[in-house]
Each structure stands twice: as structure tokens, then as C-alpha cells.
Design a protein around this motif. Structure first.
Motif, short mmCIF file in Angstrom:
data_model
loop_
_atom_site.label_atom_id
_atom_site.label_comp_id
_atom_site.label_asym_id
_atom_site.label_seq_id
_atom_site.Cartn_x
_atom_site.Cartn_y
_atom_site.Cartn_z
N LEU A 1 0.85 -1.20 0.00
CA LEU A 1 0.00 0.00 0.00
C LEU A 1 0.88 1.25 0.00
CD1 LEU A 1 -2.86 -0.92 2.53
CD2 LEU A 1 -2.99 -0.81 0.04
N GLY A 2 2.03 1.17 0.67
CA GLY A 2 2.98 2.28 0.68
C GLY A 2 3.49 2.59 -0.72
N TYR A 3 3.75 1.53 -1.50
CA TYR A 3 4.21 1.75 -2.88
C TYR A 3 3.13 2.43 -3.72
CZ TYR A 3 8.18 -1.37 -1.95
OH TYR A 3 9.32 -1.94 -1.45
N VAL A 4 1.89 1.96 -3.59
CA VAL A 4 0.78 2.59 -4.33
C VAL A 4 0.69 4.06 -3.94
CG1 VAL A 4 -1.73 2.64 -4.62
CG2 VAL A 4 -0.52 0.44 -4.53
N HIS A 5 0.74 4.31 -2.63
CA HIS A 5 0.65 5.68 -2.11
C HIS A 5 1.75 6.55 -2.71
CE1 HIS A 5 1.21 8.56 1.53
NE2 HIS A 5 0.37 9.08 0.67
N PHE A 6 2.98 6.04 -2.71
CA PHE A 6 4.08 6.87 -3.21
C PHE A 6 3.94 7.18 -4.69
CE2 PHE A 6 8.08 7.18 -5.54
CZ PHE A 6 8.52 8.40 -5.04
N TRP A 7 3.75 6.15 -5.52
CA TRP A 7 3.82 6.40 -6.97
C TRP A 7 2.68 7.28 -7.45
CZ3 TRP A 7 8.12 6.29 -9.26
CH2 TRP A 7 9.12 5.39 -8.86
N VAL A 8 1.47 7.07 -6.93
CA VAL A 8 0.35 7.91 -7.37
C VAL A 8 0.56 9.34 -6.86
CG1 VAL A 8 -2.14 8.22 -7.38
CG2 VAL A 8 -1.18 5.92 -7.40
N ALA B 1 3.44 10.81 -6.18
CA ALA B 1 4.58 11.44 -6.87
C ALA B 1 4.15 11.93 -8.26
CB ALA B 1 5.73 10.45 -7.00
N VAL B 2 3.43 11.08 -9.00
CA VAL B 2 2.98 11.49 -10.33
C VAL B 2 1.96 12.62 -10.20
CG1 VAL B 2 1.69 10.73 -12.38
CG2 VAL B 2 3.43 9.23 -11.35
N GLY B 3 1.05 12.49 -9.25
CA GLY B 3 0.00 13.49 -9.07
C GLY B 3 0.55 14.85 -8.66
N ALA B 4 1.52 14.85 -7.74
CA ALA B 4 2.05 16.13 -7.24
C ALA B 4 2.74 16.90 -8.37
CB ALA B 4 3.03 15.87 -6.10
N TYR B 5 3.53 16.20 -9.17
CA TYR B 5 4.15 16.88 -10.32
C TYR B 5 3.09 17.27 -11.35
CZ TYR B 5 9.18 16.62 -9.34
OH TYR B 5 10.43 16.85 -8.82
N GLY B 6 2.06 16.43 -11.49
CA GLY B 6 0.98 16.75 -12.43
C GLY B 6 0.25 18.02 -12.04
N VAL B 7 0.17 18.27 -10.74
CA VAL B 7 -0.50 19.50 -10.27
C VAL B 7 0.42 20.71 -10.45
CG1 VAL B 7 -1.36 20.71 -8.23
CG2 VAL B 7 -2.01 18.33 -8.62
N PHE B 8 1.65 20.60 -9.99
CA PHE B 8 2.46 21.82 -9.86
C PHE B 8 3.39 22.10 -11.04
CE2 PHE B 8 1.31 20.72 -5.45
CZ PHE B 8 0.48 21.81 -5.23
N PHE B 9 3.66 21.08 -11.87
CA PHE B 9 4.53 21.36 -13.01
C PHE B 9 3.85 22.28 -14.02
CE2 PHE B 9 7.93 20.45 -16.02
CZ PHE B 9 9.01 20.36 -15.16
N PRO B 10 2.59 21.99 -14.42
CA PRO B 10 1.93 22.88 -15.39
C PRO B 10 1.75 24.30 -14.85
CG PRO B 10 0.75 20.81 -15.20
CD PRO B 10 1.75 20.82 -14.10
#
Length: 606
Positions: A459-466, A468-477
Motif C-alpha cells: 500500500l505504501g508503494y501505491v501511495h508513493f507512486w500515485v 509522486a505522479v500526481g504532485a508533479y501533475g498538479v504543480f509542473f503545469p
């Protein structure tokens, strides 16, 4: 304290026999045990985090689909969203309270409150904090300030709505907008209580680190976590009183007719009697705390990440003394850079160049830390557990977020992107996401120490990868819409055809935000489920060298059942070999701090 520390083991149990008969209230509510107070801080911080993230999802939905009607708006916001359409005033209130909650109540208290309390006594070899009572008072003041802040959401005229920086005159005139009334008064009261809590905690941490270290635990044998908490506490003691003075002066202006921040104000044609104050004075007072504040938030995360990386790379932290020096340099520099938030306030250009210089200097100790983390990972025997992944994620967001700080720290470049989404992207990555990653890494790593059980790794792995992708998806654009000129704090941009092309980007950002918020449910399930049903932890599940892993899994009063262990070496003896090439302790790639140096063994301390 020393009498307890030096008492023989059997006396210790006789002295503390009454602690086995603790009532529910003295054990779980008004506890003076640092381990319980750490859990109280963490769980309170998580609850505040849920509120803060929920708010961000609401205003992100408004930004992606302005003018749309959402049943959830009407359900949660009531009269502030008639027919499910958000009003401008509640949008500002959500942004304001979201910022306040995340900066102060989640990151400041969640990191310092939780981990300073949990780790300082355990890692320096102390029975508890210098003052258990002050520690308890500190938590309950924090709790009261949380309650006051949340209660301001239910005020009839609306919560504080002038941004988390509460610049006057919007915040100084109760009649200015709805949110400037009782909601603002509650905001200021909450913050004053929060500052009292923070100061009590900080003084306690400083005294504990200076006075209660066990035998052999010199300052250069302290784990980097303790150095980070210690310096964070010092920054807090220096800078929080300045924010308290700003809040008190603002209360004076609002309720007692003074004019510290007000001058020549007209409201609906009426001339107000305020004369001679300056709103820029408030900016100086606010940012004199505000900038050290971001280091109060990030330094504990840096300490946790340094510790977790060394443990999970199975090699010593690279550049231990340079890491300490960079923490001290960051602390010093953080107090002389506040003007970079005020480049557009009519500041003298020469003063702007001074603040630019000091701001760019902070890049040096920050880069020292970043390179040292990367070098610690280099050729390590990496254990990729969730705590390690979040630590590596921390380094990634710290670097990407930090690079844009070089642009914002330059007075000429900042003017173009000031108060746009570029600023939002910068500080959310470098302070918000990085500090949250540090917090999450710390939770995954020290969960066995807190609760005696292991969290679920998958569950920790699922938490991290989603995440990590989501945080960059929000703040990179956001960097790009910021460079295109999109201003922050506008509840809709439909009135500006110039920004029509950016509408789709806002939708993408919002979809990532909803995804990232949703996956935190996985973490909460893992966290609360593991407290009760997690696999039972062993005494030292990560094969770490520091003192907290020498204490029993069951929490006992005083941390160690017998005498406090002595320390003989620094905390990073991983994969250390003898002259003949074998490990110092046969078959074990780490040497705990409590193991004396062997013959011909050289003490490392670089």
C-alpha cells in the motif's frame, strides 16, 4: 533527572511503579510522555491535513469548471454556494484557510511537533523531555488553536479571506469584506495561541538537546535529525515572536482604533480617521517570520530524510559535518532574506539587490545538502521501501522547486511573475510537497517505533507512486500558466479572454489534484489499519544504528528499562569493515552507537 538516569534498574522500577496504574486520561489525553504527545501531534496534524486538502480540491474544481454547479459545493458550503455555484468570497476564504492550515497546523506542527517529540529523547538517550508538563501544555495549546481556526469556518459572515498572509488593509478593517469581521478575529486569536504553543515546544527541545544527552553523546555524534530539530527550534524562538507582534498590532488596529498599518483610507466615500500607519510595516513583520517559517517547515524534513537515506543505503551519510554546517548556514541566512517577498512593494532597488544577493546565497547550503544526499545514494545497497522512496522523492521536489526559487529570488526577474501561478508552483514544490514527503517518509520509517507494528509495504508503494505522479501533475503545469501571466487568487478567469487558452491546463491540474487527494485515503487506511492490525514489529526492523532502536518495542515510561545506554561512536557506521575486509560485527552490516570501538578500529566522523 540525573538521579533517575543514574539510578540502578531495580530502583527505577520501584520509583516508577505508579506509572503502571495510569488512568485513560493521564495516559492518552493529558499525557506528559513524549511518545504519546508525538502521536497526538501526528494524528491532530493528519486531521488538519484532511481538512486542508479537501479545501484545495474544492477550489481546484472551481478553477477548472467556473460557473458550473456542483451539488458537493452546496452540501459543504451552504449559503456560500447558492445552487451549487461557489461565490467569490468563499473561494478567497478557502484559499486563505487552506494556506494557513497547511503551513502552520500540518507542516510546522506535524513535522516538528511529531518528530521532535518522538525522536529527541530517544535519539540522544534521555528518559523524556526536559519538561513533560510544558510539552503537554504545548500540545494542548496547539489543539486549542486548531479548534479556534476550524471554528472560524462556521462564522456567519465567513472565515478570514485576505490570503494566508493577511495583508492589511483588507485584514485590518472589520468592515472591509465579510471575512474581515469575526472570522479574521478568530484567525488572529488562533495564531497567537499557536505561537505560544510553538515557543513552549521550541524552548523544551533546545534545553533537552543541550542538557540531557547520554554519556558519550557529543554534539558531533548526534544524528542529523536531532541537529535539524535543534536548529529548527532556535529559528522558531527567534522569529515567531515577530509574527506575534504583527498579530497583536493588527488586533489593536482592528479593535482599539490604533493606526499601525492604516493611513488615508476611504470606504464607500467615507474617510476613515486612521492616519500615519503603513501596510508595508506589516509585510516586514509578517515575512520576517514568514521566510524563516519555510525553513522551520523544511529543516525537520531534511533531517528525517538524511537519517532514512543513510539507513536504507546501508552506507554512512556523505559529508556529515558539511550537513551540519549547511543546516546552520540555512538557519542564519533565513533571517536576512525576507525582503524577497516584497520586491513589488515599492522597495528601494538597491535594497532589492541586497535581498537578491542574500537569497541566492541560500542556494549554496541547499545545494550542499542536495549533492550530499545524491552521493549518499551513490553505489549504496539501496533498500527501496516506502520511506526511502519518499526520501528520494523529497530530493527530487526540493531540487525542482528550488531551481525556480533562483528566478523568484532575483528582484528583476521576480517582477514579471510575482503573484502568478509561478510562485504557487515554486513554493508548493519546494516547501509544501517536499515537507509532506519528509513527513510521510518519517511516518513510514518510525511507525514501528511509535505503534509497535509495521505498515503495509505494498500500500505504501501505491501511495508513493500515485502521489509522486500526481504532485508533479498538479504543480509542473502551474509554472507555465504562471509564465503566461495567470494571476493567483482569482476565482475565475472567464472575464479575461487573454487567458482562455489556459482553461484546459486548469482542468488537467484539477484532475491530478483530485487523483492525488484520493490516494491519500490509501495512506490513511494503511496508517490507522496498521495501528491495530499491522504485523508486529521487531525491535530494530530497519537494522539502524541509532539509540531509539535499542529501546523495547512496548512503550515504557523512561524509554529504557535499565540504565540508559552509553554512546561510543557516530550514528552512521553502516557497512563498516575491518582491516581484513570483514564487517566490524561479523555477519552484520551496521554497528549500533552503543557498541564500543574495537582494537585498531578508527572512529569515522566526516
Amino acid at each position: 533527572m540525573s538521579a533517575i538516569a543514574n539510578a540502578p534498574a531495580h530502583d527505577h522500577h520501584e520509583d516508577h511503579g505508579h506509572h503502571h496504574k495510569e488512568t485513560f486520561i493521564t495516559k492518552y489525553i493529558f499525557s506528559q510522555d513524549h511518545k504519546m504527545i508525538a502521536k497526538q501531534y501526528l494524528i491532530t496534524g493528519l486531521i488538519m491535513g484532511i481538512i486542508g486538502i479537501a479545501m484545495s480540491v474544492l477550489f481546484r474544481m472551481q478553477l477548472a469548471w467556473p460557473e458550473e454547479s456542483f451539488a458537493i459545493f452546496e452540501a459543504l458550503l451552504g449559503k456560500w454556494a447558492p445552487d451549487g455555484v461557489m461565490t467569490p468570497s468563499i473561494y478567497l476564504a478557502l484559499v486563505t484557510i487552506h494556506g494557513t492550515i497547511m503551513v502552520f497546523f500540518v507542516l510546522t506542527a506535524g513535522l516538528s511537533g511529531t518528530f521532535s517529540n518522538l525522536l529527541i529523547p530517544l535519539q540522544i538517550g534521555a528518559r523524556d523531555m526536559a519538561s513533560g508538563f510544558l510539552n503537554m501544555v504545548s500540545y494542548w495549546l496547539f489543539f486549542i488553536s486548531c479548534v479556534v481556526m476550524v471554528s472560524s469556518l462556521f462564522v456567519e459572515a465567513g472565515p478570514a479571506s485576505s490570503g494566508w498572509t493577511i495583508y492589511p488593509p483588507l485584514s485590518a478593517l472589520p468592515q472591509a469584506i465579510g471575512g474581515s469581521g469575526l472570522g479574521m478575529t478568530l484567525w488572529l486569536s488562533s495564531l497567537a495561541i499557536f505561537i505560544a504553543s510553538s515557543l513552549l515546544g521550541s524552548l523544551n527541545y533546545i534545553v533537552t538537546v543541550l542538557n540531557l544527552r547520554t554519556k558519550g553523546m557529543s554534539m558531533t555524534r548526534l544524528p542529523l535529525t536531532i541537529w535539524a530539530f535543534f536548529v529548527t527550534a532556535i529559528i522558531g524562538v527567534v522569529s515567531f515572536p515577530v509574527l506575534l507582534s504583527a498579530a497583536l498590532l493588527l488586533i489593536m488596529d482592528r479593535s482599539f482604533g490604533t493606526s499601525f498599518f492604516l493611513s488615508d483610507i476611504y470606504i464607500q466615500g467615507e474617510v476613515l480617521s486612521h492616519q500615519g500607519g503603513s501596510p508595508v510595516l506589516f509585510e516586514h513583520l509578517f515575512w520576517f517570520l514568514g521566510h524563516p517559517e519555510v525553513y522551520i517547515v523544511i529543516l525537520p524534513a531534511m533531517g528525517l530524510v538524511s537519517e532514512i537515506m543513510a539507513t536504507n543505503s546501508r552506507k554512512p551519510i556523505f559529508g556529515y559535518r558539511a550537513m551540519i554546517a549547511s543546516i546552520l548556514a540555512i538557519a542564519f541566512l533565513s533571517t536576512i532574506v525576507w525582503g524577497h517577498h516584497m520586491f513589488v512593494s515599492g522597495m528601494n532597488p538597491f535594497l532589492g539587490s541586497v535581498f537578491t544577493f542574500t537569497t541566492l546565497l541560500i542556494a549554496i547550503p541547499s545545494a550542499v545538502k542536495a549533492f550530499n544526499w545524491i552521493t549518499t545514494l551513490w553505489k549504496g545497497n539501496l533498500q527501496m521501501n516506502p520511506a526511502m522512496l519518499f526520501s528520494i522523492g523529497f530530493v527530487s521536489t526540493f531540487i525542482t522547486g528550488g531551481l525556480t526559487g533562483i528566478i523568484l529570488g532575483d528582484s528583476t526577474l521576480d517582477i514579471n511573475v510575482h503573484d502568478t501561478y509561478f510562485v504557487i508552483a515554486h513554493f508548493h514544490l519546494v516547501m509544501g510537497i517536499s515537507a509532506l514527503y519528509g513527513l510521510l517518509a518519517g511516518v513510514y520509517h518510525w511507525f514501528p517505533k511509535m505503534f509497535g507494528r509495521m505498515m503495509n509495504k505494498n500500500l505504501g508503494y501505491v501511495h508513493f507512486w500515485v502521489t509522486a505522479v500526481g504532485a508533479y501533475g498538479v504543480f509542473f503545469p502551474m509554472h507555465f500558466i504562471g509564465l503566461a501571466g495567470l494571476p493567483r487568487r482569482y476565482y475565475t478567469n472567464t472575464a479575461f479572454p487573454y487567458f482562455d487558452d489556459l482553461a484546459d491546463v486548469n482542468v488537467i491540474i484539477t484532475l491530478f489534484a483530485i487523483m492525488t487527494a484520493a490516494v491519500q485515503v490509501v495512506f490513511l487506511y494503511n496508517f490507522f489499519g496498521s495501528i491495530f492490525f499491522g504485523k508486529k514489529a521487531t525491535q530494530n526492523p530497519w537494522n539502524a544504528t541509532t539509540l531509539e532502536w535499542t529501546t523495547p518495542v512496548e512503550h515504557i515510561h523512561g524509554n529504557w528499562p535499565g540504565a540508559i545506554p552509553s554512546v561510543y561512536r557516530w550514528p552512521y557506521d553502516y557497512s563498516k569493515t575491518n582491516e581484513d575486509g570483514g564487517y566490524v560485527i561479523k555477519g552484520q552490516d551496521f554497528v549500533p552507537q552503543t557498541v564500543p570501538l574495537q582494537e585498531n578500529e578508527e572512529e569515522l566522523n566526516h
